[in-house]
Scaffold this active site. Structure first.
Site, PDB file in Angstrom:
ATOM      1  N   ASN A 192     -61.580  52.746  36.083  1.00 28.21           N
ATOM      2  CA  ASN A 192     -62.868  52.248  36.577  1.00 28.21           C
ATOM      3  C   ASN A 192     -62.794  52.061  38.083  1.00 28.21           C
ATOM      4  OD1 ASN A 192     -65.478  51.224  35.688  1.00 28.21           O
ATOM      5  ND2 ASN A 192     -64.792  49.217  36.415  1.00 28.21           N
ATOM      6  N   GLU A 202     -70.959  49.023  36.012  1.00 27.62           N
ATOM      7  CA  GLU A 202     -71.209  47.695  36.594  1.00 27.62           C
ATOM      8  C   GLU A 202     -72.463  47.693  37.456  1.00 27.62           C
ATOM      9  OE1 GLU A 202     -67.821  46.005  38.578  1.00 27.62           O
ATOM     10  OE2 GLU A 202     -66.399  46.774  37.102  1.00 27.62           O
ATOM     11  N   HIS A 241     -72.314  49.565  41.938  1.00 28.02           N
ATOM     12  CA  HIS A 241     -72.907  48.403  42.611  1.00 28.02           C
ATOM     13  C   HIS A 241     -73.633  48.955  43.828  1.00 28.02           C
ATOM     14  CE1 HIS A 241     -70.805  45.353  40.311  1.00 28.02           C
ATOM     15  NE2 HIS A 241     -69.681  46.026  40.464  1.00 28.02           N
ATOM     16  N   ASP A 293     -75.635  47.161  39.553  1.00 29.21           N
ATOM     17  CA  ASP A 293     -76.652  46.217  40.020  1.00 29.21           C
ATOM     18  C   ASP A 293     -77.196  46.752  41.331  1.00 29.21           C
ATOM     19  OD1 ASP A 293     -74.442  45.534  41.596  1.00 29.21           O
ATOM     20  OD2 ASP A 293     -74.260  43.501  40.811  1.00 29.21           O
ATOM     21  N   GLU A 333     -60.137  49.704  40.055  1.00 30.49           N
ATOM     22  CA  GLU A 333     -60.047  49.769  41.516  1.00 30.49           C
ATOM     23  C   GLU A 333     -58.638  50.078  42.028  1.00 30.49           C
ATOM     24  OE1 GLU A 333     -61.933  46.233  43.030  1.00 30.49           O
ATOM     25  OE2 GLU A 333     -63.808  46.706  42.037  1.00 30.49           O
TER      26      GLU A 333
HETATM   27  C1  XIL Z   1     -66.664  39.931  39.713  1.00 23.15           C
HETATM   28  C2  XIL Z   1     -67.334  38.882  38.858  1.00 23.15           C
HETATM   29  O1  XIL Z   1     -68.638  39.314  38.574  1.00 23.15           O
HETATM   30  C3  XIL Z   1     -67.375  37.559  39.574  1.00 23.15           C
HETATM   31  O2  XIL Z   1     -67.858  36.538  38.726  1.00 23.15           O
HETATM   32  C4  XIL Z   1     -65.983  37.193  40.054  1.00 23.15           C
HETATM   33  O3  XIL Z   1     -66.062  36.012  40.826  1.00 23.15           O
HETATM   34  C5  XIL Z   1     -65.391  38.298  40.887  1.00 23.15           C
HETATM   35  O4  XIL Z   1     -65.398  39.492  40.132  1.00 23.15           O
HETATM   36  N1  XIL Z   1     -65.942  44.926  40.515  1.00 23.15           N
HETATM   37  C6  XIL Z   1     -65.344  44.609  39.332  1.00 23.15           C
HETATM   38  C7  XIL Z   1     -65.620  43.303  38.694  1.00 23.15           C
HETATM   39  O5  XIL Z   1     -64.653  45.449  38.755  1.00 23.15           O
HETATM   40  O6  XIL Z   1     -64.535  42.819  37.964  1.00 23.15           O
HETATM   41  C8  XIL Z   1     -66.089  42.268  39.677  1.00 23.15           C
HETATM   42  O7  XIL Z   1     -66.513  41.113  38.965  1.00 23.15           O
HETATM   43  C9  XIL Z   1     -67.181  42.822  40.545  1.00 23.15           C
HETATM   44  C10 XIL Z   1     -66.726  44.022  41.312  1.00 23.15           C
END
Ligand code: XIL
Length: 462
Positions: A300, A367, A337, A369, A259
């Site tokens: 990423n 990642e 996401h 979901d 990020e």
């Molecule tokens: C998230 C985790 O899933 C949580 O448990 C934590 O509290 C916060 O971070 N993008 C990312 C991840 O790159 O590292 C994040 O993970 C979710 C969003």
């Protein structure tokens, strides 16, 4: 030959199968029964005769593997296998006394296949002997999942993880606030627990993440006096070197920077950027390569699943710049996401992945979901969620540079979102959801051997 007397598939222990003469009606329960009980491993097919079979490939997708041997005909013959939908497969069964193999992918469900053997005209009377069985499909796109060290004492959690996924990503355990909570004091324990679990089960590990503006230890985020460029660069390099060396050979891929860009396409003003400037990205990649030349290094980010947003264009330009400057970067992770309304469609994912692929980079969905809306009809939401995963799977398979889809967790009871949003592939009782079936149908299963080996190790490791 009488219907149901001899079948190869029966010997393979299929759930339901019957051998029927061509044109016969659907298999009766009795016939299925007969076929299942017949302890015969092969059957013979005279030239010109057609036989139909009902097969049920392993869930959720499988392939049929038939081996054929021509007997008694000098020139061999041709065997055709015709599924109800899809292309007919024709195999030449020509080399005498050698088994010929045909592989045919089959989607989930019951299928009636028609087998027909054609011997050369005017040749001696001959037949073909067949053996075969459906097997799980090998995977073309790998599946990964984020995992949590505090859940691995739950056998159901571990079993679901190791049986269905090829790799894992520690969800938080490799972030700086946990790995280096105090300056110079490293704690690898929670991360090690996950890496060991992965190794025991022959899963790869994605390291997440070396340099991130969030989830930092306090001593980095709130220093007593502001960081100088030189001091923070040294901290960053030291962290990367120590962590990457520690896991060298065991973590195959790192999210080196996570990020970096905000929604307007500017660098996020995190502590690294504020003290070091935009070159922190480049320095991070160089340090990581030096610490483990064999690991794959990824940038990423989220919201790069389309090509058109300011953010996505900025990420692309950043990566292109890194490439031109000879910075050692191997791939780009698209977090993905999303939710059931706005999920990126196949076309836009393909376009975005291809743009990175044209720079010579690999891509992964890292990642994923998909939030459902708890206020709307549940079955409909689950169907839409499955469509979102299908779009991802189809996009990844359409782009040669895309090798893996990782979901951010795998059961709805251990998601970073609200559990009632049900964003993942298994429900809170570890039951497969339509989204898992959609994803697995496209990517296949881990190979049969690994599948069973993993199941054993998961329980043996307890
Ligand atoms: C998230 C985790 O899933 C949580 O448990 C934590 O509290 C916060 O971070 N993008 C990312 C991840 O790159 O590292 C994040 O993970 C979710 C969003």
């Amino acid at each position: 030959m009488r219907a149901g007397k001899r079948t190869w598939a029966a010997a393979a222990g299929l759930a339901a199968l019957a051998a029927l003469p061509a044109g016969a009606g659907p298999a009766t329960a009795e016939r299925v029964q007969t076929a299942q009980e017949a302890p015969v491993q092969r059957f013979q097919l005279a030239p010109g005769r057609t036989r139909s079979f009902l097969v049920r490939p392993p869930r959720p997708a499988g392939r049929l593997e038939v081996r054929a041997l021509a007997v008694g005909c000098r020139g061999g013959g041709r065997l055709s296998v015709r599924p109800p939908r899809g292309a007919r497969r024709v195999i030449n069964v020509s080399v005498p006394r050698r088994w010929t193999r045909v592989l045919m992918p089959l989607p989930e469900g019951r299928h009636r296949l028609r087998l027909r053997f054609v011997a050369p005209r005017g040749g001696p009377r001959c037949k073909v002997v067949l053996r075969g069985r459906p097997r799980p499909l090998g995977r073309s796109v790998k599946l990964g999942a984020a995992a949590r060290s505090d859940r691995i004492s739950d056998p159901r959690y571990v079993r679901t993880l190791v049986r269905n996924f090829d790799s894992l990503t520690p969800e938080n355990e490799m972030k700086m606030f946990l790995l280096q909570p105090r300056r110079g004091r490293f704690d690898f324990k929670p991360a090690e627990a996950l890496v060991r679990l992965a190794r025991r089960n022959r899963m790869a590990v994605r390291g997440h993440t070396l340099v991130y503006g969030s989830q930092l230890p306090e001593w980095v985020e709130y220093p007593r006096k502001p960081w100088t460029r030189k001091a923070l660069l040294a901290v960053m390099r030291r962290h990367i070197t120590k962590v990457v060396r520690h896991f060298r050979g065991r973590v195959s891929q790192w999210d080196v920077v996570n990020e970096a860009i905000d929604g307007d396409g500017r660098y996020i003003r995190n502590v690294w950027f504020r003290a070091i400037g935009p070159s922190y990205v480049e320095h991070a990649f160089r340090a990581a390569r030096k610490a483990d030349p064999d690991a794959d290094l990824f940038l990423n980010d989220n919201s790069t699943e389309t090509t058109e947003s300011p953010k996505s264009r900025a990420v692309y330009r950043l990566v292109r710049r890194l490439e031109h400057r000879g910075v050692p970067i191997d791939g780009v992770g698209l977090q993905n996401h999303t939710d059931t309304e706005a999920y990126p469609r196949r076309r836009s994912l393909v376009a975005s992945m291809n743009r990175f692929a044209r720079l010579g980079l690999r891509v992964e969905l890292t990642e994923m979901d998909v939030l459902t809306n708890p206020r709307l009809d549940r079955a409909g939401q689950l169907r839409k969620q499955a469509l979102a995963f299908t779009a991802a799977e189809q996009a990844c398979r359409a782009v040669a540079a895309c090798g893996r889809i990782t979901t951010w967790g795998f059961t709805d009871n251990t998601t970073w979102r609200r559990p009632k949003d049900r964003p993942l592939l298994f429900d809170r009782h570890y039951r497969e959801k339509p989204s898992f079936q959609a994803l697995a149908r496209g990517v296949g299963l881990p190979s049969a051997a690994r599948h069973s080996r993993r199941a054993t190790r998961a329980s043996a490791g307890r």
